[in-house]
Design a protein around this motif. Structure first.
Motif, PDB file in Angstrom:
ATOM      1  N   TRP A 101      -8.384  32.130  61.414  1.00 12.86           N
ATOM      2  CA  TRP A 101      -8.377  31.194  60.283  1.00 12.86           C
ATOM      3  C   TRP A 101      -7.301  30.128  60.432  1.00 12.86           C
ATOM      4  N   GLU A 102      -6.197  30.483  61.128  1.00 10.47           N
ATOM      5  CA  GLU A 102      -5.066  29.534  61.199  1.00 10.47           C
ATOM      6  C   GLU A 102      -5.466  28.231  61.900  1.00 10.47           C
ATOM      7  N   LYS A 103      -6.443  28.304  62.826  1.00  2.90           N
ATOM      8  CA  LYS A 103      -6.863  27.071  63.523  1.00  2.90           C
ATOM      9  C   LYS A 103      -7.562  26.133  62.549  1.00  2.90           C
ATOM     10  N   ALA A 104      -8.364  26.714  61.650  1.00  2.00           N
ATOM     11  CA  ALA A 104      -9.059  25.888  60.654  1.00  2.00           C
ATOM     12  C   ALA A 104      -8.049  25.258  59.695  1.00  2.00           C
ATOM     13  N   ILE A 105      -7.083  26.057  59.258  1.00  2.00           N
ATOM     14  CA  ILE A 105      -6.093  25.562  58.296  1.00  2.00           C
ATOM     15  C   ILE A 105      -5.313  24.384  58.887  1.00  2.00           C
ATOM     16  N   GLU A 106      -4.893  24.540  60.135  1.00  2.00           N
ATOM     17  CA  GLU A 106      -4.136  23.468  60.788  1.00  2.00           C
ATOM     18  C   GLU A 106      -5.002  22.206  60.886  1.00  2.00           C
ATOM     19  N   SER A 107      -6.296  22.401  61.161  1.00  3.56           N
ATOM     20  CA  SER A 107      -7.195  21.264  61.284  1.00  3.56           C
ATOM     21  C   SER A 107      -7.418  20.558  59.933  1.00  3.56           C
ATOM     22  N   PHE A 108      -7.559  21.340  58.863  1.00  2.78           N
ATOM     23  CA  PHE A 108      -7.690  20.705  57.532  1.00  2.78           C
ATOM     24  C   PHE A 108      -6.481  19.821  57.265  1.00  2.78           C
ATOM     25  N   ARG A 109      -5.311  20.326  57.616  1.00  2.93           N
ATOM     26  CA  ARG A 109      -4.077  19.563  57.365  1.00  2.93           C
ATOM     27  C   ARG A 109      -4.103  18.230  58.105  1.00  2.93           C
ATOM     28  N   LEU A 110      -4.635  18.246  59.340  1.00  2.00           N
ATOM     29  CA  LEU A 110      -4.629  17.030  60.153  1.00  2.00           C
ATOM     30  C   LEU A 110      -5.745  16.068  59.744  1.00  2.00           C
ATOM     31  N   ASP A 111      -6.906  16.619  59.335  1.00  2.00           N
ATOM     32  CA  ASP A 111      -8.096  15.776  59.178  1.00  2.00           C
ATOM     33  C   ASP A 111      -8.315  15.244  57.763  1.00  2.00           C
ATOM     34  N   PHE A 112      -7.689  15.878  56.753  1.00  2.00           N
ATOM     35  CA  PHE A 112      -8.013  15.507  55.365  1.00  2.00           C
ATOM     36  C   PHE A 112      -6.751  15.397  54.515  1.00  2.00           C
ATOM     37  N   ASP A 113      -6.940  14.787  53.338  1.00  3.16           N
ATOM     38  CA  ASP A 113      -5.843  14.735  52.365  1.00  3.16           C
ATOM     39  C   ASP A 113      -5.954  15.986  51.480  1.00  3.16           C
ATOM     40  N   VAL A 114      -5.271  17.062  51.904  1.00  5.66           N
ATOM     41  CA  VAL A 114      -5.434  18.337  51.199  1.00  5.66           C
ATOM     42  C   VAL A 114      -4.084  19.003  50.921  1.00  5.66           C
ATOM     43  N   ASP A 115      -4.108  19.913  49.937  1.00  5.11           N
ATOM     44  CA  ASP A 115      -2.955  20.761  49.635  1.00  5.11           C
ATOM     45  C   ASP A 115      -3.507  22.189  49.667  1.00  5.11           C
ATOM     46  N   ILE A 116      -2.914  23.061  50.488  1.00  8.14           N
ATOM     47  CA  ILE A 116      -3.562  24.344  50.806  1.00  8.14           C
ATOM     48  C   ILE A 116      -2.792  25.548  50.262  1.00  8.14           C
ATOM     49  N   TYR A 117      -3.548  26.479  49.653  1.00  6.18           N
ATOM     50  CA  TYR A 117      -3.000  27.717  49.078  1.00  6.18           C
ATOM     51  C   TYR A 117      -3.806  28.894  49.609  1.00  6.18           C
ATOM     52  N   ILE A 118      -3.095  29.932  50.069  1.00  6.86           N
ATOM     53  CA  ILE A 118      -3.755  31.062  50.726  1.00  6.86           C
ATOM     54  C   ILE A 118      -3.181  32.364  50.177  1.00  6.86           C
ATOM     55  N   THR A 119      -4.022  33.416  50.064  1.00  9.61           N
ATOM     56  CA  THR A 119      -3.433  34.749  49.861  1.00  9.61           C
ATOM     57  C   THR A 119      -3.898  35.676  50.972  1.00  9.61           C
ATOM     58  N   GLY A 120      -3.141  36.750  51.156  1.00 12.04           N
ATOM     59  CA  GLY A 120      -3.531  37.767  52.129  1.00 12.04           C
ATOM     60  C   GLY A 120      -2.870  39.083  51.783  1.00 12.04           C
ATOM     61  N   SER A 121      -3.563  40.185  52.123  1.00 10.56           N
ATOM     62  CA  SER A 121      -3.062  41.517  51.760  1.00 10.56           C
ATOM     63  C   SER A 121      -2.429  42.255  52.914  1.00 10.56           C
ATOM     64  N   ASN A 122      -2.220  41.598  54.025  1.00  6.57           N
ATOM     65  CA  ASN A 122      -1.427  42.297  55.039  1.00  6.57           C
ATOM     66  C   ASN A 122      -0.623  41.314  55.862  1.00  6.57           C
ATOM     67  N   ALA A 123       0.430  41.851  56.462  1.00  3.48           N
ATOM     68  CA  ALA A 123       1.391  40.986  57.136  1.00  3.48           C
ATOM     69  C   ALA A 123       0.826  40.390  58.416  1.00  3.48           C
TER      70      ALA A 123
END
Length: 409
Positions: A101-123
Motif C-alpha cells: 500500500w505504501e507505493k500507492a500512498i506515495e504516488s497519491f502524494r506526488l500526483d494529486f492535491d491530497v491530505d492522507i489519513y490511515i489506520t492500521g492494527s499492527n506495527a
C-alpha cells in the motif's frame, strides 16, 4: 452507524495536523477506537465545509474492496475518484489489507492535491519498506484504549457510585470502548474481549507469521500477563517452557530464549504488549539487560487470568505506565545503584521519577519506595503514587499523590 463517542485528545491531534504535508497514521490495537476516530474526523471535515466528493473514505477490510488486494488496483480505483478541483481528503482504514500500500500512498502524494489519513492494527504497517519510502513524511498518532478520565465520561454511573468504585471497575474491565454496550456484565464483556483477542492473534499475528505455534504463543501471553511489572528475560521464560517440554533446547544454544524473544516481538507488533527498557540513572545510559512488559489493556489480562485483587499492585503500575505513554512521555525502568525506580519518564524538556505502590501506610513500605528516589542526584520531580488518601503530601520534597487524583489531573 452507532453513536460516535468523542475522543477529543486524538481528534485534536488530527485537526492540528490537517493540511500539513505529512501522511497521518493512526496506530493501535484492534477495537481501541481508530475507525470511530476517522468517522469523527470525516464528520469534522463535512461540518467545516469540505464537499462530500472531496472526501474518499474506505475501510479496506470491507468485502466491497475485495478486488483491490494490491497497490496497483487500489491506486487506480482511488485515482479515478479524486476530483479535479480542490484538495481531497483520503481516509483509509485498516490499510494493511492492501499489499505494498505504501507505493500507492506515495504516488497519491506526488500526483494529486491530497491530505492522507490511515489506520492500521499492527506495527507491520510501519515496517521497514514503508518507513524507507516515506521516511520523514508521516506522523504517527498512537491510539490507546480509554484512560480513566475518558472511562468516566464513557459510562453512566449511578449518583451513589464513588470514584473508588468506578476505578475498581476500570481495573477489572479495562478501557476498550466496545465494552460500553455490556454495562459491566462480566460474562458478556469477557466474550467480547475473547473475540477481539482471537482476532488480534489470528489476523495480526498468524497471518504474518505462519510458523507460529498457537499453544506456545498462548503460554507466553499468560506468562507475561501473570508477571506484569516484574523483570522478565526471554531466556528465563524459555527455560520454563523447555522444562515443561513446550520448546526443545539444544545443548549450548538457547533456542528457547530466542523463540520467546521472537514471540514477544509479535505481541508487541500487534500492540498487545509494550516492552520497557532499563535506564541507569547515575550512569545516564540505557542498559541492555532485562526489561519489563506491560499489557495494552487490563481487560485482556483479566479475561485470560481472571481478576484477582491480590494483583492490584502490579495492575496499578501497568495503569500508570499507559497513562505516561498517553501523556507523551518516553518511559524507562530506572536503576539507581542496587535499587530500582518504577518509572523514569522523559520529554525533551521534562523528566519525572515515579514510584507506584498500593499503599504507603507501613514504615517499611514507605522506606522502600522513598529510598531510590532519595538517592537520585538531580532536581527533577519525584513522585510516589499510591491508593492512600493520605494527608502527608510530601516527604523531603518527594511528592506523595493519590493515584486517582493524578490520573484525573
Amino acid at each position: 452507524m452507532s453513536e460516535l463517542i468523542n475522543r477529543p485528545d486524538y481528534l485534536n491531534q488530527l485537526i492540528q495536523n490537517k493540511d500539513v504535508d505529512l501522511v497521518k497514521i493512526v496506530t493501535g490495537i484492534r477495537r481501541c477506537g481508530k475507525s470511530s476516530l476517522l468517522d469523527l474526523f470525516h464528520k469534522y471535515l463535512s461540518d467545516n465545509g469540505v464537499p462530500g466528493s472531496n472526501i474518499i473514505h474506505m475501510n479496506m477490510e470491507s468485502l466491497r474492496y475485495r478486488n483491490l488486494p494490491d497497490y496497483l488496483t487500489f491506486y487506480d480505483y482511488v485515482s479515478e475518484r479524486i476530483p479535479k478541483n480542490g484538495k481531497t481528503y483520503l481516509i483509509f482504514d485498516e490499510l494493511q489489507a492492501v499489499e505494498h500500500w505504501e507505493k500507492a500512498i506515495e504516488s497519491f502524494r506526488l500526483d494529486f492535491d491530497v491530505d492522507i489519513y490511515i489506520t492500521g492494527s499492527n506495527a507491520y504497517l510501519l515496517s521497514t519498506e514503508f518507513s524507507t519510502l516515506l521516511s520523514g513524511r508521516y506522523v504517527e498518532i498512537r491510539m490507546l484504549p480509554l484512560s480513566f478520565k475518558e472511562f468516566l465520561t464513557f459510562y453512566e454511573f449511578g449518583i451513589s457510585v464513588t470514584v473508588e468504585e468506578k476505578f475498581q471497575r476500570y481495573l477489572q474491565f479495562g478501557g476498550l470502548p466496545i465494552l460500553r454496550e455490556y454495562q459491566f456484565n462480566e460474562a458478556r464483556s469477557n466474550q467480547a474481549l475473547e473475540g477481539i483477542y482471537s482476532t488480534v492473534v489470528l489476523r495480526d499475528i498468524f497471518q504474518r507469521n505462519n510458523q507460529v505455534d498457537q499453544g506456545i504463543l498462548q503460554k507466553i501471553m499468560l506468562f507475561l500477563c501473570s508477571n506484569i511489572g516484574s523483570i522478565t528475560s526471554p531466556n528465563s521464560i524459555g527455560n520454563i517452557l523447555s522444562n515443561e517440554g513446550d520448546i526443545q533446547n539444544v545443548k549450548g544454544k538457547n533456542i528457547a530464549g530466542k523463540t520467546v524473544d521472537k514471540y514477544i516481538a509479535m505481541l508487541r507488533s500487534a500492540f498487545i504488549f509494550y516492552s520497557v527498557g532499563r535506564y541507569d540513572v547515575k550512569g545516564k545510559q540505557l542498559l541492555k539487560t532485562l526489561g519489563k512488559n506491560y499489557i495494552i489493556d487490563m481487560g485482556f489480562r483479566n479475561m485470560l487470568l481472571g481478576y484477582r485483587d491480590a494483583d492490584r499492585g502490579h495492575i496499578i503500575e501497568n495503569i500508570v505506565f499507559l497513562e505516561l505513554i498517553r501523556r507523551d512521555y518516553r518511559v524507562y525502568i530506572g536503576k539507581v545503584g542496587e535499587t530500582e525506580i518504577d518509572f523514569v519518564a522523559e520529554k525533551p524538556d521534562d523528566k519525572l521519577y515515579i514510584q507506584v505502590t498500593e499503599n504507603m501506610q507501613s514504615p517499611e513500605t514507605r522506606e522502600r519506595e522513598l529510598k531510590p528516589l532519595r538517592i537520585i542526584p538531580d532536581n527533577y520531580e519525584k513522585i510516589v503514587l499510591s491508593m492512600d488518601r493520605n494527608y502527608i503530601k510530601s516527604y523531603d520534597g518527594i511528592k506523595s499523590l493519590y493515584l486517582i487524583d493524578w490520573l484525573l489531573s
